[in-house]
Motif scaffolding. Structure first.
Motif, PDB file in Angstrom:
ATOM      1  N   PRO A  90      -2.513   0.929   8.082  1.00 41.99           N
ATOM      2  CA  PRO A  90      -1.157   0.665   8.570  1.00 41.99           C
ATOM      3  C   PRO A  90      -0.454  -0.329   7.650  1.00 41.99           C
ATOM      4  CG  PRO A  90      -2.735  -0.654   9.785  1.00 41.99           C
ATOM      5  CD  PRO A  90      -3.538   0.217   8.863  1.00 41.99           C
ATOM      6  N   VAL A  91       0.824  -0.562   7.893  1.00 41.02           N
ATOM      7  CA  VAL A  91       1.586  -1.450   7.015  1.00 41.02           C
ATOM      8  C   VAL A  91       1.054  -2.881   7.069  1.00 41.02           C
ATOM      9  CG1 VAL A  91       3.675  -0.056   7.094  1.00 41.02           C
ATOM     10  CG2 VAL A  91       3.324  -1.838   8.819  1.00 41.02           C
ATOM     11  N   ASN A  92       0.386  -3.231   8.169  1.00 41.78           N
ATOM     12  CA  ASN A  92      -0.202  -4.573   8.271  1.00 41.78           C
ATOM     13  C   ASN A  92      -1.709  -4.551   8.047  1.00 41.78           C
ATOM     14  OD1 ASN A  92      -0.746  -3.238  10.674  1.00 41.78           O
ATOM     15  ND2 ASN A  92      -0.542  -5.065  11.942  1.00 41.78           N
ATOM     16  N   ARG A  93      -2.171  -3.619   7.222  1.00 39.45           N
ATOM     17  CA  ARG A  93      -3.611  -3.503   6.907  1.00 39.45           C
ATOM     18  C   ARG A  93      -4.202  -4.840   6.478  1.00 39.45           C
ATOM     19  NH1 ARG A  93      -3.060  -1.154   2.336  1.00 39.45           N
ATOM     20  NH2 ARG A  93      -3.304  -3.138   1.249  1.00 39.45           N
ATOM     21  N   CYS A  94      -3.482  -5.576   5.650  1.00 41.22           N
ATOM     22  CA  CYS A  94      -4.018  -6.838   5.126  1.00 41.22           C
ATOM     23  C   CYS A  94      -4.289  -7.848   6.233  1.00 41.22           C
ATOM     24  CB  CYS A  94      -3.052  -7.439   4.101  1.00 41.22           C
ATOM     25  SG  CYS A  94      -2.952  -6.502   2.562  1.00 41.22           S
ATOM     26  N   TYR A  95      -3.570  -7.718   7.346  1.00 41.57           N
ATOM     27  CA  TYR A  95      -3.818  -8.622   8.465  1.00 41.57           C
ATOM     28  C   TYR A  95      -5.248  -8.458   8.961  1.00 41.57           C
ATOM     29  CZ  TYR A  95      -3.589 -10.824  13.036  1.00 41.57           C
ATOM     30  OH  TYR A  95      -3.847 -11.625  14.122  1.00 41.57           O
ATOM     31  N   SER A 177      -5.047  -1.640  -1.770  1.00 42.88           N
ATOM     32  CA  SER A 177      -3.616  -1.709  -2.083  1.00 42.88           C
ATOM     33  C   SER A 177      -3.163  -0.571  -2.991  1.00 42.88           C
ATOM     34  CB  SER A 177      -3.295  -3.048  -2.750  1.00 42.88           C
ATOM     35  OG  SER A 177      -3.920  -3.136  -4.026  1.00 42.88           O
ATOM     36  N   ARG A 178      -4.085   0.278  -3.435  1.00 43.19           N
ATOM     37  CA  ARG A 178      -3.725   1.394  -4.310  1.00 43.19           C
ATOM     38  C   ARG A 178      -3.279   2.635  -3.540  1.00 43.19           C
ATOM     39  NH1 ARG A 178      -5.447  -2.830  -6.355  1.00 43.19           N
ATOM     40  NH2 ARG A 178      -6.518  -2.910  -8.376  1.00 43.19           N
ATOM     41  N   PHE A 179      -3.341   2.573  -2.203  1.00 35.34           N
ATOM     42  CA  PHE A 179      -3.065   3.754  -1.389  1.00 35.34           C
ATOM     43  C   PHE A 179      -1.796   3.565  -0.567  1.00 35.34           C
ATOM     44  CE2 PHE A 179      -7.556   3.338  -2.180  1.00 35.34           C
ATOM     45  CZ  PHE A 179      -7.939   4.615  -2.559  1.00 35.34           C
ATOM     46  N   PRO A 180      -0.988   4.617  -0.432  1.00 36.61           N
ATOM     47  CA  PRO A 180       0.225   4.490   0.384  1.00 36.61           C
ATOM     48  C   PRO A 180      -0.140   4.257   1.845  1.00 36.61           C
ATOM     49  CG  PRO A 180      -0.155   6.800  -0.202  1.00 36.61           C
ATOM     50  CD  PRO A 180      -1.147   5.975  -0.985  1.00 36.61           C
ATOM     51  N   TYR A 181       0.680   3.470   2.527  1.00 39.96           N
ATOM     52  CA  TYR A 181       0.434   3.203   3.933  1.00 39.96           C
ATOM     53  C   TYR A 181       0.328   4.515   4.707  1.00 39.96           C
ATOM     54  CZ  TYR A 181       1.827  -1.585   2.815  1.00 39.96           C
ATOM     55  OH  TYR A 181       1.910  -2.835   2.270  1.00 39.96           O
TER      56      TYR A 181
END
Length: 276
Positions: A90-95, A177-181
């Motif tokens: 998801p867009v907040n994957r890094c969370y 970070s290399r993959f689209p959300y």
């Protein structure tokens, strides 16, 4: 160069007395580890989290750099790949990634008697969309570089002034970070894109990204390097190597490498929403 900010960073660590460094081996966290060790000696500990999103070569770099600095160094494993909130991208994957990291480091720090967990977030990171920063703050982590206002450029300048050989090391964020959300992240995909980047770096192209979307690889190079790449590289070999890794299509981004490029979709969506 940056002597005033170096002194401010040293003061922070003097006040901490002991600190555990979330240490990836990147230029930011390595500078933090260097200054922490200069101030605290063995009361500073660097800890690197290992998972499929970290290339083995990056771990080896981290070990070498820690040994060069002299700081004690430990390895821990994190399990973000077992969390569907992470692998669904998801867009907040890094969370969810940073939550797993600091949920691992915080109890380790407590167990070993370190009152603080410190990361390498710099002042420029605060200007980008970085949901992982929120996760770290929620778990009490501190970011001395950001606290002092040290920019990414200043990180490199200070590292160079301190004689750190890796001051110009290219940024190497998490392979996810290399993959689209929205595209599912798997261990196989992480390994594929990682091997592709290592292949190109071994050919002499250090600062690059290989973005992956389904079966397509998109190579991003600094804009000024694109012409040299096309003229000097054996394109057939690149294509065949990427296909051996599992890609079907191999493309070159004509705009060139831009950090955080995949976040543009967020800006586009917000613009659409804003326009009603």
């Amino acid at each position: 160069m940056g002597s005033e900010k170096i002194e401010q960073l040293k003061t922070i660590f003097l006040q901490m007395e002991q600190a555990l460094i979330a240490y990836s081996g990147g230029v930011d966290s390595t500078l933090v580890a260097k200054i922490a060790y200069d101030v605290l000696g063995k009361k500073a500990l660097a800890v690197t989290a290992v998972s499929p999103s970290l290339l083995p070569e990056e771990l080896e770099d981290a070990k070498i750099q820690a040994a060069t600095i002299g700081i004690p160094h430990q390895i821990v494993e994190t399990q973000e790949m077992e969390n569907p909130n992470y692998t669904s991208n998801p867009v907040n994957r890094c969370y969810f990634c940073k939550s797993e990291l600091h949920d691992t480091l915080k109890p380790l720090a407590k167990k070993l008697g370190y009152p603080y967990v410190v990361d390498g977030v710099n002042a420029d990171d605060l200007k980008d969309y970085r949901p992982g920063i929120q996760a770290a703050k929620e778990r009490g982590a501190r970011s001395p570089l950001a606290e002092v206002g040290v920019s990414k450029l200043e990180v490199r300048q200070i590292s160079q002034s301190l004689g750190l050989d890796w001051w110009d090391k290219p940024a190497q964020p998490c392979l996810s970070s290399r993959f689209p959300y929205g595209e599912e992240i798997t261990v196989a995909k992480l390994q594929r894109v990682g091997r592709a980047e290592i292949y190109l770096r071994k050919l002499g192209w250090g600062n690059l990204r290989v973005r992956s979307q389904e079966d397509t690889a998109r190579i991003e190079l600094p804009p000024e390097k694109i012409k040299d790449f096309i003229l000097s590289i054996d394109l057939d070999s690149v294509v065949s190597t990427f296909q051996e890794l599992g890609f079907i299509y191999v493309t070159l981004d004509l705009e060139g490498y831009r950090s955080g490029k995949l976040n543009r979709v967020l800006n586009k969506e917000s613009l659409v929403m804003g326009n009603g």
